[in-house]
Write a protein that holds these residues in place. Sequence first.
Motif, PDB file in Angstrom:
ATOM      1  N   LYS A 133       0.840  -1.197   0.000  1.00  0.00           N
ATOM      2  CA  LYS A 133       0.000   0.000   0.000  1.00  0.00           C
ATOM      3  C   LYS A 133       0.881   1.257   0.000  1.00  0.00           C
ATOM      4  O   LYS A 133       0.620   2.204  -0.730  1.00  0.00           O
ATOM      5  N   SER A 134       1.930   1.231   0.835  1.00  0.00           N
ATOM      6  CA  SER A 134       2.796   2.408   0.885  1.00  0.00           C
ATOM      7  C   SER A 134       3.550   2.599  -0.437  1.00  0.00           C
ATOM      8  O   SER A 134       4.017   3.691  -0.728  1.00  0.00           O
ATOM      9  N   SER A 136       2.083   2.323  -3.213  1.00  0.00           N
ATOM     10  CA  SER A 136       1.013   2.709  -4.153  1.00  0.00           C
ATOM     11  C   SER A 136       0.712   1.613  -5.172  1.00  0.00           C
ATOM     12  O   SER A 136       0.511   1.885  -6.348  1.00  0.00           O
ATOM     13  N   SER A 523      -2.006   9.273   3.724  1.00  0.00           N
ATOM     14  CA  SER A 523      -1.818   8.389   4.872  1.00  0.00           C
ATOM     15  C   SER A 523      -0.518   8.740   5.573  1.00  0.00           C
ATOM     16  O   SER A 523       0.420   9.244   4.956  1.00  0.00           O
ATOM     17  N   THR A 527       5.812   2.812  10.163  1.00  0.00           N
ATOM     18  CA  THR A 527       5.969   1.417   9.749  1.00  0.00           C
ATOM     19  C   THR A 527       7.409   0.986   9.989  1.00  0.00           C
ATOM     20  O   THR A 527       8.333   1.668   9.562  1.00  0.00           O
ATOM     21  N   VAL A 532       6.206   7.043   7.433  1.00  0.00           N
ATOM     22  CA  VAL A 532       5.920   7.070   5.998  1.00  0.00           C
ATOM     23  C   VAL A 532       4.727   7.971   5.798  1.00  0.00           C
ATOM     24  O   VAL A 532       3.726   7.827   6.480  1.00  0.00           O
ATOM     25  N   HIS A 534       2.175   9.538   2.702  1.00  0.00           N
ATOM     26  CA  HIS A 534       1.814   9.357   1.306  1.00  0.00           C
ATOM     27  C   HIS A 534       0.896  10.515   0.977  1.00  0.00           C
ATOM     28  O   HIS A 534      -0.103  10.734   1.631  1.00  0.00           O
ATOM     29  N   THR A 580       9.030   5.919  -6.490  1.00  0.00           N
ATOM     30  CA  THR A 580       9.041   5.653  -5.064  1.00  0.00           C
ATOM     31  C   THR A 580      10.434   5.976  -4.552  1.00  0.00           C
ATOM     32  O   THR A 580      11.412   5.510  -5.102  1.00  0.00           O
TER      33      THR A 580
END
Length: 584
Positions: A133-134, A136, A523, A527, A532, A534, A580
Amino acid sequence: MSRRYKQAQPRGQAELFPSRVEDYVDDDNPVRAIEAYINSLDMLKLGYANTSAKNTERGQPAYPPEALLKLYLYGYLNRVKSSRMLEKETKRNLEAIWLMEGLRPCYKTIANFRSKNKKALRKTHKEFILLCKSLSLFEGECIAIDGSFFKGCAGKHTYTTTSGLEKSIKKLDEHIDQWQKSLDKADKEDRNLSASDGTETLKEKLEQIEVLQKQKAAQEQELARLKSAGKTQESSTDPDARLLNKGTQKVSGYNVQIAVDSKHHIIVADNVTSDPNDLKQLHIMATEAKKVLNVESLSVVADGGYFNASEFYKCDKDNITPYVPEPSKRKNGRFNKEYFTYIDAQDIYLCPENNELKKSGKPRSQNNQNIQRYSASESSCKHCPLRSKCITEKSKSREIWRSEHEVLLEKHRVRMSASGDKMKLRKSLVEHPFGTLKDRAGWRHFLLRGRSKVEAEFSLMALGYNFSRVLKVIGLDELLSVLKGIASSRLYLKHSKLQYVKAIVAMRIIARIDSVAGWGLRSLRNTANMIVFHTARDSEYFHSLFTPPRLHSWHPFKTHPKFNPYISIDIIYPPTHGCTQGLH
Ligand code: SF4
């Protein structure tokens, strides 16, 4: 001179092999990603056994849990599940030897690791989903849900069913009766029972009756136990497994449920149940996926097996839109419910012949919902010209069942008729993981017994599948750079509560700045002890804000003396830019 075949090398010929194991593993070998991923995990936080700082005072020291987890992930990526086979791999497979750094645990140690770390294995898979998810890798708008039967570690002959027990008790009763009758008959005839005339002696007959009565008592006890546990069947080898039937498919095992995101076919949520059908799974799976994706609303596509009005009702309450085709109940070309019109004001149905179907009887419960019967009168159906198209020859009148959530179902039917290619999407989405799991990887059955162990085993399978998907989607180099970034920041913060508190404070500061600066934060989380965030903003905006010189001047943790200089922020750019980047 031409040669027909390649020439083999003589076995006796001297050869110099590379002296380091490192030289046998290429830079682009996926085992490097496994190594980096497991090293990025906080094994203590995930709850693995043998992760406390204590040294072993007695006996041999334990194998590091990281090494055993690496071995399992390697095995599940390479079709090797059994602990005995994994033990062999640690001795003959250079990739496994490299991964294990020469450690050679025995099969028992390997097997124990899997069965003793059930919860930790589930958490590890969830942690990997959060990593996806992090990065994307999820679209977060539409998911597909499906279930498939996996064989358990229980043969079909190991099952005791309540219906089987009832039949058996009935038969035993008959046998006991027969023996009693033969005794009574002998009594009446005043016959001297002896073995010499070819019949059983009195003593043998009484013994036989006693044996049968004991068997009956034991079976009655078993039947009472099953009924009090609310079970209709139980296997003697795996009490949580079940005999599952679907069409011609008969499996002794578990019903495995998965939810798959539409962007890269990554499994977002999984569940293992003993339910023989999927009728009660839609809401559970959809809410789990929604929670992971952290979205306000979600579309869910599933097959007709999930069609259940009470599940639609629960989904509707949680802002989940289901797309599930209604199974056709039209038999032999007879009219189905769509041919009947509901008149709300009168609470009746009108049939194609304009006759009324009125409420009859009390509502009854079915699949967690109340359903009400509506019947036409026998007189109107008796001479109806459409009778053959509406009811069977034996039926006296037509009946229709209406759910308490019928309004929702009508909305659902309208939505389905306008859904376009949604159902085609379902097949391409969710059949892919099951096809890969079962046919490519050969994972059709579980090796462990009991639901919690089976769930952990499936987590390993799903982790193996997701891991290979991520490798394929973002590539080894990208994955390695992300994982190494996480691992390096974790090393500094490991086991420090104070630093964890500082990270939480830092997260609050970022959230406050976002509310003022309007970055569009999607978000924000901590973690593996790394912060993190986003954001919805484009990368140019962040390049202008976070180019290295400006980052250092802005970075609160590197400049402010109150904060630990090693806490780092990882900025993950939005998916549209395909970029990323970790900043440490
Ligand atoms: S059989 Fe009965 S319910 Fe069906 S169309 Fe005829 S009258 Fe209506």
